[in-house]
Structure formats: C-alpha cells, structure tokens
Design a protein around this motif. Structure first.
Motif, PDB file in Angstrom:
ATOM      1  N   GLN A   1      -2.150  12.770 -11.112  1.00 53.74           N
ATOM      2  CA  GLN A   1      -2.420  11.433 -10.564  1.00 53.74           C
ATOM      3  C   GLN A   1      -3.799  10.977 -10.892  1.00 53.74           C
ATOM      4  O   GLN A   1      -4.716  11.614 -11.068  1.00 53.74           O
ATOM      5  CB  GLN A   1      -2.220  11.433  -9.062  1.00 53.74           C
ATOM      6  CG  GLN A   1      -0.781  11.667  -8.712  1.00 53.74           C
ATOM      7  CD  GLN A   1      -0.532  11.558  -7.222  1.00 53.74           C
ATOM      8  OE1 GLN A   1      -1.438  11.332  -6.440  1.00 53.74           O
ATOM      9  NE2 GLN A   1       0.692  11.714  -6.817  1.00 53.74           N
TER      10      GLN A   1
ATOM     11  N   HIS B   1       0.885  -1.162   0.000  1.00 53.58           N
ATOM     12  CA  HIS B   1       0.000   0.000   0.000  1.00 53.58           C
ATOM     13  C   HIS B   1       0.921   1.210   0.000  1.00 53.58           C
ATOM     14  O   HIS B   1       1.558   1.526   1.004  1.00 53.58           O
ATOM     15  CB  HIS B   1      -0.931   0.028   1.205  1.00 53.58           C
ATOM     16  CG  HIS B   1      -1.823   1.225   1.180  1.00 53.58           C
ATOM     17  ND1 HIS B   1      -2.936   1.294   0.375  1.00 53.58           N
ATOM     18  CD2 HIS B   1      -1.739   2.423   1.806  1.00 53.58           C
ATOM     19  CE1 HIS B   1      -3.504   2.475   0.517  1.00 53.58           C
ATOM     20  NE2 HIS B   1      -2.791   3.181   1.391  1.00 53.58           N
ATOM     21  N   CYS B   2       1.019   1.886  -1.121  1.00 50.98           N
ATOM     22  CA  CYS B   2       1.956   2.991  -1.304  1.00 50.98           C
ATOM     23  C   CYS B   2       1.466   4.228  -0.557  1.00 50.98           C
ATOM     24  O   CYS B   2       0.372   4.723  -0.832  1.00 50.98           O
ATOM     25  CB  CYS B   2       2.124   3.293  -2.788  1.00 50.98           C
ATOM     26  SG  CYS B   2       3.286   4.631  -3.105  1.00 50.98           S
TER      27      CYS B   2
ATOM     28  N   GLY C   1      -1.187   6.414  -2.305  1.00 50.68           N
ATOM     29  CA  GLY C   1      -2.437   6.092  -1.626  1.00 50.68           C
ATOM     30  C   GLY C   1      -3.198   4.949  -2.256  1.00 50.68           C
ATOM     31  O   GLY C   1      -4.427   4.932  -2.215  1.00 50.68           O
ATOM     32  N   LYS C   2      -2.469   3.993  -2.823  1.00 57.47           N
ATOM     33  CA  LYS C   2      -3.135   2.853  -3.459  1.00 57.47           C
ATOM     34  C   LYS C   2      -2.234   1.625  -3.406  1.00 57.47           C
ATOM     35  O   LYS C   2      -1.048   1.723  -3.131  1.00 57.47           O
ATOM     36  CB  LYS C   2      -3.482   3.178  -4.911  1.00 57.47           C
ATOM     37  CG  LYS C   2      -2.263   3.378  -5.808  1.00 57.47           C
ATOM     38  CD  LYS C   2      -2.662   3.676  -7.251  1.00 57.47           C
ATOM     39  CE  LYS C   2      -1.427   3.801  -8.138  1.00 57.47           C
ATOM     40  NZ  LYS C   2      -1.771   4.074  -9.534  1.00 57.47           N
ATOM     41  N   GLU C   3      -2.828   0.475  -3.667  1.00 57.61           N
ATOM     42  CA  GLU C   3      -2.076  -0.768  -3.762  1.00 57.61           C
ATOM     43  C   GLU C   3      -1.341  -0.771  -5.101  1.00 57.61           C
ATOM     44  O   GLU C   3      -1.928  -0.452  -6.135  1.00 57.61           O
ATOM     45  CB  GLU C   3      -3.016  -1.971  -3.705  1.00 57.61           C
ATOM     46  CG  GLU C   3      -3.858  -2.048  -2.440  1.00 57.61           C
ATOM     47  CD  GLU C   3      -3.056  -2.349  -1.197  1.00 57.61           C
ATOM     48  OE1 GLU C   3      -2.170  -3.217  -1.245  1.00 57.61           O
ATOM     49  OE2 GLU C   3      -3.312  -1.694  -0.175  1.00 57.61           O
ATOM     50  N   ALA C   4      -0.052  -1.108  -5.055  1.00 60.67           N
ATOM     51  CA  ALA C   4       0.760  -1.099  -6.274  1.00 60.67           C
ATOM     52  C   ALA C   4       1.960  -2.021  -6.080  1.00 60.67           C
ATOM     53  O   ALA C   4       2.321  -2.333  -4.943  1.00 60.67           O
ATOM     54  CB  ALA C   4       1.216   0.323  -6.583  1.00 60.67           C
TER      55      ALA C   4
ATOM     56  N   SER D   1       5.794   2.274  -3.515  1.00 59.54           N
ATOM     57  CA  SER D   1       5.698   1.465  -4.730  1.00 59.54           C
ATOM     58  C   SER D   1       6.825   1.803  -5.706  1.00 59.54           C
ATOM     59  O   SER D   1       7.479   2.844  -5.592  1.00 59.54           O
ATOM     60  CB  SER D   1       4.351   1.725  -5.419  1.00 59.54           C
ATOM     61  OG  SER D   1       4.310   3.062  -5.891  1.00 59.54           O
TER      62      SER D   1
END
Length: 90
Positions: free
Chosen positions: A90, A6-7, A11-14, A35
């Motif tokens: 983004q 979770h970056c 602010g997201k899974e990557a 990430s």
C-alpha cells in the motif's frame, strides 16, 4: 463526478462504489465506507479463496463463510492467510 468516501480499509479518501454490492445493512455499510479500490481487492482475494479452498458457492455455509471473511477483510483484523497469497503493497 465520482462519489468520494473515506475508505476504512485503505484509510484514505477514494472513489466509492456506484451501488451497494450486497442487499441489506451490510451492503449499505460497504457502500458508505469502502472504496472501489478496496472492493476490487476483496473480489480478487475472494476469488483466490474460492479457488484455493475449492468452495462450492451453491452451499449456504460456503457463502456464509465468505461473507464473514469479507467483513473481517474490510472492517476487521483481516482474513486468515490464504495459501500462496501475498497482500498488495500500500
């Protein structure tokens, strides 16, 4: 299969980094929370900073400054503006 984090920057899974990019606790923190995409963004920004401010990476103070800016960019409020830098959408 890529390791997913979770970056904190995006602010997201990557997909995460393959290894810690720095030695010590800070490198481990980056490895666990940043990430590949966000790290690549930092590398581009760092290159611009070195070029725009004409930093000498043989100078310990210049390296210390870049580490501080990296922490601010990835985990904090962001870096001070760099001339001619436009952040990616983004």
């Amino acid at each position: 299969m890529a390791r997913i984090v979770h970056c904190v920057k995006l602010g997201k899974e990557a997909p995460g980094l393959d290894y810690a990019p720095l030695p010590g606790p800070l490198g481990q923190k980056v490895y666990e929370n940043v990430s590949k995409e966000a790290w690549d963004e930092w590398i581009r920004l760092q290159t611009m900073m070195v070029n725009e401010y004409q930093l000498n990476l043989a100078d310990a103070e210049a390296r210390k400054h870049l580490l501080k800016q990296m922490e601010r960019h990835l985990f904090g409020e962001g870096v001070a503006s760099v001339p001619n830098y436009t952040p990616p959408k983004q």
